[in-house]
Design a protein around this motif. Structure first.
Motif, PDB file in Angstrom:
ATOM      1  N   ASP B 107      13.260  -3.264   5.992  1.00 58.81           N
ATOM      2  CA  ASP B 107      12.271  -2.253   5.619  1.00 58.81           C
ATOM      3  C   ASP B 107      10.972  -2.439   6.392  1.00 58.81           C
ATOM      4  N   GLU B 108      10.570  -3.705   6.596  1.00 63.11           N
ATOM      5  CA  GLU B 108       9.281  -3.989   7.243  1.00 63.11           C
ATOM      6  C   GLU B 108       9.353  -3.849   8.760  1.00 63.11           C
ATOM      7  N   VAL B 109      10.484  -4.225   9.356  1.00 60.47           N
ATOM      8  CA  VAL B 109      10.599  -4.136  10.816  1.00 60.47           C
ATOM      9  C   VAL B 109      10.807  -2.698  11.270  1.00 60.47           C
ATOM     10  N   TRP B 110      11.742  -1.989  10.623  1.00 62.13           N
ATOM     11  CA  TRP B 110      12.017  -0.607  10.988  1.00 62.13           C
ATOM     12  C   TRP B 110      11.235   0.306  10.057  1.00 62.13           C
ATOM     13  N   SER B 111       9.924   0.157  10.136  1.00 62.77           N
ATOM     14  CA  SER B 111       9.038   0.836   9.191  1.00 62.77           C
ATOM     15  C   SER B 111       8.901   2.334   9.488  1.00 62.77           C
ATOM     16  N   ASP B 112       9.429   2.805  10.612  1.00 60.01           N
ATOM     17  CA  ASP B 112       9.346   4.240  10.887  1.00 60.01           C
ATOM     18  C   ASP B 112      10.467   5.017  10.204  1.00 60.01           C
ATOM     19  N   GLY B 113      11.475   4.309   9.700  1.00 62.00           N
ATOM     20  CA  GLY B 113      12.549   4.983   8.970  1.00 62.00           C
ATOM     21  C   GLY B 113      12.109   5.262   7.539  1.00 62.00           C
ATOM     22  N   ALA B 114      12.971   5.894   6.744  1.00 61.58           N
ATOM     23  CA  ALA B 114      12.637   6.185   5.344  1.00 61.58           C
ATOM     24  C   ALA B 114      12.358   4.878   4.607  1.00 61.58           C
ATOM     25  N   PRO B 115      11.254   4.798   3.843  1.00 65.74           N
ATOM     26  CA  PRO B 115      10.909   3.526   3.203  1.00 65.74           C
ATOM     27  C   PRO B 115      11.913   3.131   2.120  1.00 65.74           C
ATOM     28  N   ILE B 116      12.219   1.834   2.081  1.00 59.85           N
ATOM     29  CA  ILE B 116      13.140   1.326   1.070  1.00 59.85           C
ATOM     30  C   ILE B 116      12.347   0.917  -0.170  1.00 59.85           C
ATOM     31  N   LEU B 117      11.225   0.202   0.060  1.00 60.50           N
ATOM     32  CA  LEU B 117      10.310  -0.106  -1.038  1.00 60.50           C
ATOM     33  C   LEU B 117       9.227   0.961  -1.046  1.00 60.50           C
ATOM     34  N   PRO B 118       8.763   1.360  -2.254  1.00 60.89           N
ATOM     35  CA  PRO B 118       7.704   2.378  -2.290  1.00 60.89           C
ATOM     36  C   PRO B 118       6.380   1.822  -1.785  1.00 60.89           C
ATOM     37  N   ALA B 119       5.397   2.698  -1.617  1.00 63.21           N
ATOM     38  CA  ALA B 119       4.115   2.269  -1.067  1.00 63.21           C
ATOM     39  C   ALA B 119       3.217   1.599  -2.116  1.00 63.21           C
ATOM     40  N   ASP B 120       3.258   2.105  -3.343  1.00 57.76           N
ATOM     41  CA  ASP B 120       2.353   1.625  -4.384  1.00 57.76           C
ATOM     42  C   ASP B 120       2.700   0.205  -4.841  1.00 57.76           C
ATOM     43  N   PRO B 121       1.704  -0.705  -4.877  1.00 59.00           N
ATOM     44  CA  PRO B 121       1.993  -2.102  -5.253  1.00 59.00           C
ATOM     45  C   PRO B 121       2.661  -2.250  -6.618  1.00 59.00           C
ATOM     46  N   TYR B 122       2.274  -1.440  -7.600  1.00 63.01           N
ATOM     47  CA  TYR B 122       2.888  -1.572  -8.922  1.00 63.01           C
ATOM     48  C   TYR B 122       4.350  -1.135  -8.885  1.00 63.01           C
ATOM     49  N   ALA B 123       4.613  -0.025  -8.196  1.00 64.68           N
ATOM     50  CA  ALA B 123       6.003   0.454  -8.060  1.00 64.68           C
ATOM     51  C   ALA B 123       6.840  -0.574  -7.292  1.00 64.68           C
ATOM     52  N   ARG B 124       6.247  -1.212  -6.282  1.00 74.43           N
ATOM     53  CA  ARG B 124       6.950  -2.242  -5.524  1.00 74.43           C
ATOM     54  C   ARG B 124       7.297  -3.419  -6.423  1.00 74.43           C
ATOM     55  N   ALA B 125       6.348  -3.785  -7.285  1.00 69.30           N
ATOM     56  CA  ALA B 125       6.580  -4.902  -8.202  1.00 69.30           C
ATOM     57  C   ALA B 125       7.729  -4.570  -9.147  1.00 69.30           C
ATOM     58  N   GLN B 126       7.761  -3.351  -9.657  1.00 66.21           N
ATOM     59  CA  GLN B 126       8.866  -2.952 -10.545  1.00 66.21           C
ATOM     60  C   GLN B 126      10.193  -3.019  -9.789  1.00 66.21           C
ATOM     61  N   ALA B 127      10.198  -2.530  -8.552  1.00 59.39           N
ATOM     62  CA  ALA B 127      11.421  -2.544  -7.739  1.00 59.39           C
ATOM     63  C   ALA B 127      11.899  -3.982  -7.505  1.00 59.39           C
ATOM     64  N   ARG B 128      10.963  -4.860  -7.157  1.00 58.72           N
ATOM     65  CA  ARG B 128      11.346  -6.260  -6.901  1.00 58.72           C
ATOM     66  C   ARG B 128      11.867  -6.912  -8.179  1.00 58.72           C
ATOM     67  N   PHE B 129      11.238  -6.614  -9.299  1.00 60.39           N
ATOM     68  CA  PHE B 129      11.684  -7.170 -10.582  1.00 60.39           C
ATOM     69  C   PHE B 129      13.128  -6.785 -10.856  1.00 60.39           C
ATOM     70  N   TRP B 130      13.443  -5.495 -10.695  1.00 63.22           N
ATOM     71  CA  TRP B 130      14.793  -5.025 -11.009  1.00 63.22           C
ATOM     72  C   TRP B 130      15.825  -5.477  -9.985  1.00 63.22           C
ATOM     73  N   GLY B 131      15.403  -5.585  -8.724  1.00 64.91           N
ATOM     74  CA  GLY B 131      16.313  -6.131  -7.708  1.00 64.91           C
ATOM     75  C   GLY B 131      16.670  -7.562  -8.062  1.00 64.91           C
ATOM     76  N   ASP B 132      15.667  -8.314  -8.499  1.00 57.83           N
ATOM     77  CA  ASP B 132      15.867  -9.699  -8.912  1.00 57.83           C
ATOM     78  C   ASP B 132      16.773  -9.771 -10.152  1.00 57.83           C
ATOM     79  N   PHE B 133      16.589  -8.840 -11.083  1.00 59.47           N
ATOM     80  CA  PHE B 133      17.431  -8.778 -12.288  1.00 59.47           C
ATOM     81  C   PHE B 133      18.909  -8.598 -11.897  1.00 59.47           C
ATOM     82  N   VAL B 134      19.157  -7.642 -11.013  1.00 59.24           N
ATOM     83  CA  VAL B 134      20.538  -7.406 -10.563  1.00 59.24           C
ATOM     84  C   VAL B 134      21.097  -8.682  -9.953  1.00 59.24           C
ATOM     85  N   ASP B 135      20.273  -9.323  -9.129  1.00 62.86           N
ATOM     86  CA  ASP B 135      20.684 -10.568  -8.464  1.00 62.86           C
ATOM     87  C   ASP B 135      21.038 -11.669  -9.459  1.00 62.86           C
TER      88      ASP B 135
END
Lengths: 237, 251
Positions: B107-135
């Motif tokens: 997501d960070e290297v190919w940043s010109d493509g569609a974003p995988i993580l959202p832009a907003d820090p709070y939304a990113r935190a929620q995404a990381r939390f749930w990704g970690d939960f699945v893991d």
């Protein structure tokens, strides 16, 4: 950089949790004021904890403007991004994507290995098993010293010149490491075997952003039962 | 196709003045990129599939190398000396390990493509939390469903259904976990969609009955090429697990 008022920023937890310490160090690095709120972890757990972290009901929880963020690694990255200074001096994660990936990799490794080893060693009374766990612990720290060499690139911290993500991830565990060394009369972070890592630990604990946040060994031992009997040749119970 | 003249300086210091069409330049870029990006993986791995989906979402060309875990390649052992596990993404010779670390890297290297993580820090935190939960939850509990018997199996079944319900509640009525855009949590979880048949068959329950919104979400994700081209038929996955059970001598 705007300073958040303390009432906007609440951290649920206490200083005997390395995971909580991580969050507080991150706030210190960003010069953001916070309020640390102790919560009841034994059943029945504090209502605020259950409400803000319904999935795990564990500390730390960050409540920023009332909105909860859970899991220490998630919280630290949130702090880095929310109070970002665009790659400036208070950046917690490195700027380069590859360096970030390496930092995240080792943080996952730390969380995979250390909490389990700390818990297991804390409660283990059988001499042979203690020895085995100490061996595993030292091996893990040995690997982390290699990571230190790779990531630090000759500088004082995993993050380079300044404390960063990986320093926080490992450094927050130093309180427990020192407590176990004292309580079990064992050597985990052996300065003779791992001088670079031992040097790093000393530097980390002396940092302004860290001072006072990592309780010393006696603080840990006061609250938790750690077997103080010296390991001997007595047969297992 | 518009014709453009471009000056290329290669690392052998040849200077080419080339008249190219847009598509030719893209093909060349694709070929260079493919050499630079290698994925060490195993076909059925949900962790590897996360990386494949992320690369596809970004339109990144790469070389796929199938590993034999019973006979790991020297490249894998060198690229992931700590765990010796797949997936490993090797970009310009530098290895990145751990599937969700790889997805964030992509997501960070190919940043010109569609974003995988959202832009907003709070939304990113929620995404990381749930990704970690699945893991933390799905794979390990899933293994217990097909490996264990009796009391332990019942425990695993109860736990797994609970996990599904938590995810169902989190998804709610949204199109994807991130909202309208397919993203990080979807990528973390969707490879397991092909494992639902295996889990319910080994577990003795119905995923659709326990988590209908999750099943609908999985089908929506399968409408995306990145997902449908990556996931294998659930029956193939089940066949694979059956062969593992045989190997471990499990009934």
């Amino acid at each position: 950089m705007a300073r958040a008022a303390a009432e906007d920023v609440k951290v649920l937890g206490h200083l005997l949790s390395p995971f909580v310490i991580r969050v507080l160090i991150a706030f210190r690095l960003k010069r953001v004021e916070y309020e640390l709120v102790d919560v009841r972890l034994a059943e029945p757990k504090s209502e605020i904890l259950v409400k803000s972290n319904p999935v795990y009901k564990m500390i730390p929880v960050l409540l920023h403007r009332g909105k909860p963020i859970c899991e220490s690694s998630v919280i630290v990255q949130y702090i880095d991004e929310e109070w970002s200074d665009d790659g400036g001096s208070s950046s917690i994660l490195p700027a380069d994507p590859f360096d970030r990936a390496i930092a995240r990799f080792w943080a996952v490794y730390i969380d995979d290995k250390l909490p389990y080893l700390i818990r297991a060693l804390r409660w283990e009374k059988e001499a042979a098993k203690v020895t085995e766990l100490v061996g595993q612990f030292r091996q893990v720290l040995g690997r982390l010293e290699q990571a230190f060499t790779e990531c630090g690139k000759g500088k004082g911290f995993f993050g380079g010149d300044a404390v960063g993500y990986l320093d926080i991830a490992l450094g927050s565990c130093l309180g427990w490491i020192m407590a176990l060394e004292k309580g079990k009369s064992v050597k985990l972070l052996d300065a003779e075997e791992l001088p670079p890592l031992a040097g790093w630990a000393e530097r980390f604990l002396a940092e302004e952003s860290v001072k006072g946040l990592v309780p010393d060994a006696d603080e840990h031992l006061k609250v938790y039962e750690v077997a103080t009997a010296r390991t001997s040749a007595t047969p297992a119970a | 196709m518009p014709q453009t003249a471009s000056l290329h300086l290669t690392n052998r210091l040849h200077i080419h003045i080339v008249l190219e069409s847009e598509s030719e330049r893209e093909r060349e870029r694709g070929a260079r990129m493919a050499e630079a990006v290698v994925l060490l993986d195993v076909w059925v791995s949900p962790f590897g599939q996360r990386c494949r989906i992320a690369l596809a979402e970004k339109g990144v060309a790469y070389e796929y190398k199938e590993e034999d875990l019973a006979n790991k390649s020297p490249l894998l052992l060198q690229a992931n000396p700590v765990h010796k596990k797949i997936p490993v993404l090797i970009h310009d010779g530098k290895p990145v390990c751990e599937s969700l670390v790889i997805v964030q890297y992509i997501d960070e290297v190919w940043s010109d493509g569609a974003p995988i993580l959202p832009a907003d820090p709070y939304a990113r935190a929620q995404a990381r939390f749930w990704g970690d939960f699945v893991d933390k939850k799905i794979y390990d509990c899933g293994i217990r469903l097909w490996k264990l018997k009796g009391e332990a199996h019942q425990e695993a079944k109860k736990e797994f259904i609970e996990i599904l319900k938590v995810l169902e509640a989190e998804l709610g009525d949204r199109k994807y976990f991130g909202g309208d855009a397919f993203g990080y949590v979807d990528i973390a979880l969707v490879p397991f969609f092909a494992w639902f048949y295996t889990y319910e068959t080994c577990g003795g329950f119905s995923v659709e009955a326990e988590a209908p919104k999750l099943v609908a979400w999985g089908k929506r994700c399968m409408e995306r090429e990145s997902v449908s081209q990556t996931l294998y038929d659930p029956l193939k996955v089940y066949e694979f697990v059956c062969s593992l059970k045989k190997k471990y001598g499990i009934e």
